[in-house]
Design a protein around this motif. Structure first.
Motif, PDB file in Angstrom:
ATOM      1  N   THR A 137      21.884  39.998  -1.340  1.00 47.45           N
ATOM      2  CA  THR A 137      22.805  39.033  -0.751  1.00 47.45           C
ATOM      3  C   THR A 137      24.259  39.452  -0.870  1.00 47.45           C
ATOM      4  O   THR A 137      25.017  39.407   0.101  1.00 47.45           O
ATOM      5  CB  THR A 137      22.605  37.646  -1.399  1.00 47.45           C
ATOM      6  OG1 THR A 137      21.216  37.322  -1.386  1.00 47.45           O
ATOM      7  CG2 THR A 137      23.385  36.585  -0.647  1.00 47.45           C
ATOM      8  N   ALA A 138      24.664  39.868  -2.076  1.00 48.35           N
ATOM      9  CA  ALA A 138      26.082  40.198  -2.298  1.00 48.35           C
ATOM     10  C   ALA A 138      26.537  41.337  -1.397  1.00 48.35           C
ATOM     11  O   ALA A 138      27.637  41.294  -0.835  1.00 48.35           O
ATOM     12  CB  ALA A 138      26.301  40.566  -3.773  1.00 48.35           C
ATOM     13  N   LYS A 139      25.700  42.352  -1.256  1.00 49.89           N
ATOM     14  CA  LYS A 139      26.070  43.498  -0.435  1.00 49.89           C
ATOM     15  C   LYS A 139      26.283  43.085   1.020  1.00 49.89           C
ATOM     16  O   LYS A 139      27.222  43.544   1.678  1.00 49.89           O
ATOM     17  CB  LYS A 139      24.989  44.573  -0.531  1.00 49.89           C
ATOM     18  CG  LYS A 139      24.863  45.183  -1.930  1.00 49.89           C
ATOM     19  CD  LYS A 139      23.695  46.141  -2.016  1.00 49.89           C
ATOM     20  CE  LYS A 139      23.531  46.682  -3.434  1.00 49.89           C
ATOM     21  NZ  LYS A 139      22.359  47.563  -3.561  1.00 49.89           N
ATOM     22  N   GLU A 140      25.415  42.220   1.525  1.00 48.97           N
ATOM     23  CA  GLU A 140      25.520  41.775   2.907  1.00 48.97           C
ATOM     24  C   GLU A 140      26.757  40.902   3.110  1.00 48.97           C
ATOM     25  O   GLU A 140      27.474  41.030   4.112  1.00 48.97           O
ATOM     26  CB  GLU A 140      24.265  40.994   3.299  1.00 48.97           C
ATOM     27  CG  GLU A 140      22.996  41.856   3.339  1.00 48.97           C
ATOM     28  CD  GLU A 140      21.758  41.058   3.688  1.00 48.97           C
ATOM     29  OE1 GLU A 140      21.874  39.815   3.815  1.00 48.97           O
ATOM     30  OE2 GLU A 140      20.689  41.664   3.842  1.00 48.97           O
ATOM     31  N   ILE A 141      27.026  40.020   2.128  1.00 50.08           N
ATOM     32  CA  ILE A 141      28.192  39.141   2.248  1.00 50.08           C
ATOM     33  C   ILE A 141      29.485  39.943   2.195  1.00 50.08           C
ATOM     34  O   ILE A 141      30.385  39.771   3.031  1.00 50.08           O
ATOM     35  CB  ILE A 141      28.177  38.079   1.124  1.00 50.08           C
ATOM     36  CG1 ILE A 141      27.021  37.099   1.340  1.00 50.08           C
ATOM     37  CG2 ILE A 141      29.506  37.319   1.073  1.00 50.08           C
ATOM     38  CD1 ILE A 141      26.844  36.105   0.221  1.00 50.08           C
ATOM     39  N   ALA A 188      17.510  34.566  -9.387  1.00 50.49           N
ATOM     40  CA  ALA A 188      18.513  34.298  -8.353  1.00 50.49           C
ATOM     41  C   ALA A 188      19.661  35.304  -8.441  1.00 50.49           C
ATOM     42  O   ALA A 188      20.160  35.801  -7.420  1.00 50.49           O
ATOM     43  CB  ALA A 188      19.044  32.875  -8.503  1.00 50.49           C
ATOM     44  N   TYR A 189      20.070  35.624  -9.666  1.00 52.10           N
ATOM     45  CA  TYR A 189      21.125  36.620  -9.846  1.00 52.10           C
ATOM     46  C   TYR A 189      20.674  37.990  -9.342  1.00 52.10           C
ATOM     47  O   TYR A 189      21.437  38.698  -8.663  1.00 52.10           O
ATOM     48  CB  TYR A 189      21.520  36.714 -11.327  1.00 52.10           C
ATOM     49  CG  TYR A 189      22.469  37.856 -11.608  1.00 52.10           C
ATOM     50  CD1 TYR A 189      23.832  37.744 -11.336  1.00 52.10           C
ATOM     51  CD2 TYR A 189      21.996  39.068 -12.121  1.00 52.10           C
ATOM     52  CE1 TYR A 189      24.697  38.805 -11.580  1.00 52.10           C
ATOM     53  CE2 TYR A 189      22.858  40.129 -12.368  1.00 52.10           C
ATOM     54  CZ  TYR A 189      24.207  39.994 -12.091  1.00 52.10           C
ATOM     55  OH  TYR A 189      25.068  41.046 -12.314  1.00 52.10           O
ATOM     56  N   LEU A 190      19.445  38.375  -9.670  1.00 50.92           N
ATOM     57  CA  LEU A 190      18.933  39.679  -9.239  1.00 50.92           C
ATOM     58  C   LEU A 190      18.843  39.766  -7.716  1.00 50.92           C
ATOM     59  O   LEU A 190      19.138  40.804  -7.129  1.00 50.92           O
ATOM     60  CB  LEU A 190      17.560  39.930  -9.861  1.00 50.92           C
ATOM     61  CG  LEU A 190      17.522  40.113 -11.378  1.00 50.92           C
ATOM     62  CD1 LEU A 190      16.087  40.248 -11.859  1.00 50.92           C
ATOM     63  CD2 LEU A 190      18.329  41.345 -11.799  1.00 50.92           C
ATOM     64  N   LEU A 191      18.418  38.670  -7.081  1.00 49.88           N
ATOM     65  CA  LEU A 191      18.360  38.643  -5.616  1.00 49.88           C
ATOM     66  C   LEU A 191      19.759  38.794  -5.031  1.00 49.88           C
ATOM     67  O   LEU A 191      19.980  39.538  -4.069  1.00 49.88           O
ATOM     68  CB  LEU A 191      17.723  37.337  -5.143  1.00 49.88           C
ATOM     69  CG  LEU A 191      17.625  37.146  -3.620  1.00 49.88           C
ATOM     70  CD1 LEU A 191      16.737  38.218  -2.999  1.00 49.88           C
ATOM     71  CD2 LEU A 191      17.086  35.762  -3.289  1.00 49.88           C
ATOM     72  N   THR A 246      36.851  36.512  -4.353  1.00 52.77           N
ATOM     73  CA  THR A 246      36.072  35.289  -4.605  1.00 52.77           C
ATOM     74  C   THR A 246      34.599  35.626  -4.828  1.00 52.77           C
ATOM     75  O   THR A 246      33.917  34.964  -5.617  1.00 52.77           O
ATOM     76  CB  THR A 246      36.194  34.285  -3.443  1.00 52.77           C
ATOM     77  OG1 THR A 246      35.667  34.885  -2.236  1.00 52.77           O
ATOM     78  CG2 THR A 246      37.639  33.887  -3.193  1.00 52.77           C
ATOM     79  N   GLU A 247      34.121  36.644  -4.120  1.00 52.44           N
ATOM     80  CA  GLU A 247      32.713  37.048  -4.283  1.00 52.44           C
ATOM     81  C   GLU A 247      32.496  37.671  -5.664  1.00 52.44           C
ATOM     82  O   GLU A 247      31.452  37.454  -6.301  1.00 52.44           O
ATOM     83  CB  GLU A 247      32.334  38.033  -3.181  1.00 52.44           C
ATOM     84  CG  GLU A 247      30.871  38.011  -2.815  1.00 52.44           C
ATOM     85  CD  GLU A 247      30.400  36.640  -2.357  1.00 52.44           C
ATOM     86  OE1 GLU A 247      29.307  36.239  -2.792  1.00 52.44           O
ATOM     87  OE2 GLU A 247      31.120  35.978  -1.589  1.00 52.44           O
ATOM     88  N   LYS A 248      33.478  38.424  -6.141  1.00 56.91           N
ATOM     89  CA  LYS A 248      33.377  39.014  -7.474  1.00 56.91           C
ATOM     90  C   LYS A 248      33.355  37.920  -8.545  1.00 56.91           C
ATOM     91  O   LYS A 248      32.652  38.024  -9.555  1.00 56.91           O
ATOM     92  CB  LYS A 248      34.553  39.961  -7.728  1.00 56.91           C
ATOM     93  CG  LYS A 248      34.548  41.217  -6.863  1.00 56.91           C
ATOM     94  CD  LYS A 248      33.354  42.109  -7.187  1.00 56.91           C
ATOM     95  CE  LYS A 248      33.370  43.380  -6.369  1.00 56.91           C
ATOM     96  NZ  LYS A 248      32.166  44.218  -6.637  1.00 56.91           N
ATOM     97  N   GLU A 249      34.137  36.852  -8.314  1.00 57.83           N
ATOM     98  CA  GLU A 249      34.148  35.735  -9.259  1.00 57.83           C
ATOM     99  C   GLU A 249      32.804  35.015  -9.255  1.00 57.83           C
ATOM    100  O   GLU A 249      32.297  34.619 -10.305  1.00 57.83           O
ATOM    101  CB  GLU A 249      35.272  34.754  -8.891  1.00 57.83           C
ATOM    102  CG  GLU A 249      35.353  33.512  -9.761  1.00 57.83           C
ATOM    103  CD  GLU A 249      35.650  33.817 -11.220  1.00 57.83           C
ATOM    104  OE1 GLU A 249      35.379  32.947 -12.076  1.00 57.83           O
ATOM    105  OE2 GLU A 249      36.141  34.924 -11.523  1.00 57.83           O
ATOM    106  N   ARG A 250      32.223  34.855  -8.061  1.00 55.39           N
ATOM    107  CA  ARG A 250      30.899  34.224  -7.969  1.00 55.39           C
ATOM    108  C   ARG A 250      29.860  35.058  -8.733  1.00 55.39           C
ATOM    109  O   ARG A 250      29.014  34.532  -9.430  1.00 55.39           O
ATOM    110  CB  ARG A 250      30.459  34.084  -6.517  1.00 55.39           C
ATOM    111  CG  ARG A 250      29.171  33.258  -6.428  1.00 55.39           C
ATOM    112  CD  ARG A 250      28.340  33.470  -5.172  1.00 55.39           C
ATOM    113  NE  ARG A 250      29.010  33.687  -3.963  1.00 55.39           N
ATOM    114  CZ  ARG A 250      28.814  32.967  -2.818  1.00 55.39           C
ATOM    115  NH1 ARG A 250      28.005  31.939  -2.833  1.00 55.39           N
ATOM    116  NH2 ARG A 250      29.417  33.299  -1.705  1.00 55.39           N
ATOM    117  N   GLU A 251      29.931  36.376  -8.580  1.00 54.59           N
ATOM    118  CA  GLU A 251      28.998  37.261  -9.278  1.00 54.59           C
ATOM    119  C   GLU A 251      29.123  37.088 -10.794  1.00 54.59           C
ATOM    120  O   GLU A 251      28.115  37.015 -11.510  1.00 54.59           O
ATOM    121  CB  GLU A 251      29.290  38.715  -8.903  1.00 54.59           C
ATOM    122  CG  GLU A 251      28.403  39.707  -9.636  1.00 54.59           C
ATOM    123  CD  GLU A 251      28.800  41.147  -9.324  1.00 54.59           C
ATOM    124  OE1 GLU A 251      28.625  41.998 -10.211  1.00 54.59           O
ATOM    125  OE2 GLU A 251      29.280  41.403  -8.206  1.00 54.59           O
TER     126      GLU A 251
END
Length: 370
Positions: free
Chosen positions: A235-239, A227-230, A252-257
């Motif tokens: 996903t992260a790049k698109e978000i 899930a992390y690799l996906l 917030t996205e960096k914290e999620r990562e």
């Protein structure tokens, strides 16, 4: 080669190539393009794409190395460079339908013949060796042993005898600790069955119940890791792109990562503690003392192993009540293949981040052993 390991490699070929319908499809594709109305580029390229997808899936399941270690009379069909030939054929912008058909038909002929010769040899080997595996072993009795293997593919673990010895010592300690997390009785010394070359395959015996729980534990880690690799690869790049530079949202996205990265090891630790808690309900419950510390150490070693691209196999899975359901060893291999596919999509900086975070340092082990 260990008999269970050999039969497991044949089983992988059967599942991926025969039971999946791939062999049948290759034959059907040949018959289809033999008809004049199907000799158009759109139809034939569609068939080519299907074959390429399957070949990539075989690669992610390490089918080539599995076949190479078993076959003696024939080369694995995976060594034909079929994927490269199809990609070269499909990239030709000048080729017409008839030229494409001729080359595609040649590729299919070679592929079908190689699969057939591989299947024939593997069936002979299977017939010879499966008689040495007892059909009466249902692994129901306490103390029954299961066969598992640790597969080391990273050069850091296998590049020197000193390092490899250190890794084996680490795993021996971890498996014994994990046993005490699940069972009250003292574990037997983990018995080493065989070490196979290539990508080094260490085969060992372990309590069957512990093997089942260990398989589930590693599957949990692989699912969270996948899930992390996906997330990182797509996903992260698109978000983040959709945030249009909004700094608060990006933060917030960096914290999620970061949380997802931490969760690779944390999920394994939590699952190990859940298994420990469940085993407290048995007639011979394990001791509660030090459970959290034990689970943490087990999680560290498993995370180090899978992040480096290594594998674990259960070579003697339990019998299934439902015939159409994949067994535990197949589920474990499938999760491993998913992780391998997604790992390839990370850039080198992101791969190094994972290794820096989760690789066990030599000084850590020295402190532990004192």
């Amino acid at each position: 080669m260990n008999v269970e390991s050999l039969l497991n490699k044949i089983k992988i070929f059967t599942e991926l190539v025969i039971d999946s319908g791939f062999k049948r499809d290759v034959i059907d594709y040949k018959q289809s393009i033999a008809q004049a109305q199907n000799q158009n580029l759109v139809f034939m390229k569609g068939l080519s794409e299907n074959i390429k997808e399957n070949l990539i899936y075989f690669e992610n399941n390490s089918l080539d190395s599995e076949l190479s270690s078993v076959l003696r009379e024939n080369e694995p069909f995976t060594s034909l460079n079929t994927l490269e030939e199809l990609e070269e054929l499909d990239s030709d912008k000048e080729i017409d339908g008839q030229q494409y058909f001729q080359k595609f038909n040649q590729i299919l002929n070679k592929l079908q013949k190689a699969i057939q010769t591989n299947e024939s040899e593997l069936n002979t080997v299977k017939t010879t060796f499966e008689k040495y595996v007892s059909e009466e072993d249902d692994f129901d009795d306490d103390g029954e042993q299961a066969v598992m293997s640790l597969i080391f593919k990273d050069l850091e673990s296998t590049g020197s005898l000193k390092e490899f010895s250190r890794v084996l010592h680490r795993w021996n300690r971890t498996l014994l600790i994990y046993h005490t997390l699940l069972k009250s009785e003292s574990p037997k010394e983990i018995s080493l069955v065989e070490i196979q070359n290539g990508s080094i395959d260490v085969i060992f015996n372990i309590d069957f119940d512990v093997a089942i729980d260990l398989t589930e534990l590693i599957k949990t880690g692989l699912k969270v890791y996948g899930a992390y690799l996906l997330y990182k690869s797509k996903t992260a790049k698109e978000i983040i792109a959709s945030y249009m530079g909004n700094k608060k949202l990006i933060a917030t996205e960096k914290e999620r990562e970061k949380l997802m990265l931490d969760n690779i090891k944390d999920s394994i630790k939590l699952k190990a503690l859940e298994q420990h808690k469940e085993n407290l309900k048995t007639d011979s419950p394990p001791t509660k003392a030090g459970a959290t510390k034990k689970a943490d150490e087990v999680a560290k070693v498993i995370t180090d192993h899978i992040v480096k691209g290594n594998e674990v196999k259960l070579l003697t899975p339990p019998e299934l009540e439902e015939e159409d359901k994949p067994d535990m060893s197949t589920e474990l291999r499938t999760e491993t293949a998913t992780v391998r596919e997604r790992w390839k999509k990370l850039d080198e900086k992101e791969k190094q981040l994972l290794l820096d975070k989760y690789t066990i340092k030599e000084e850590e082990e020295e402190k532990k052993d004192k």
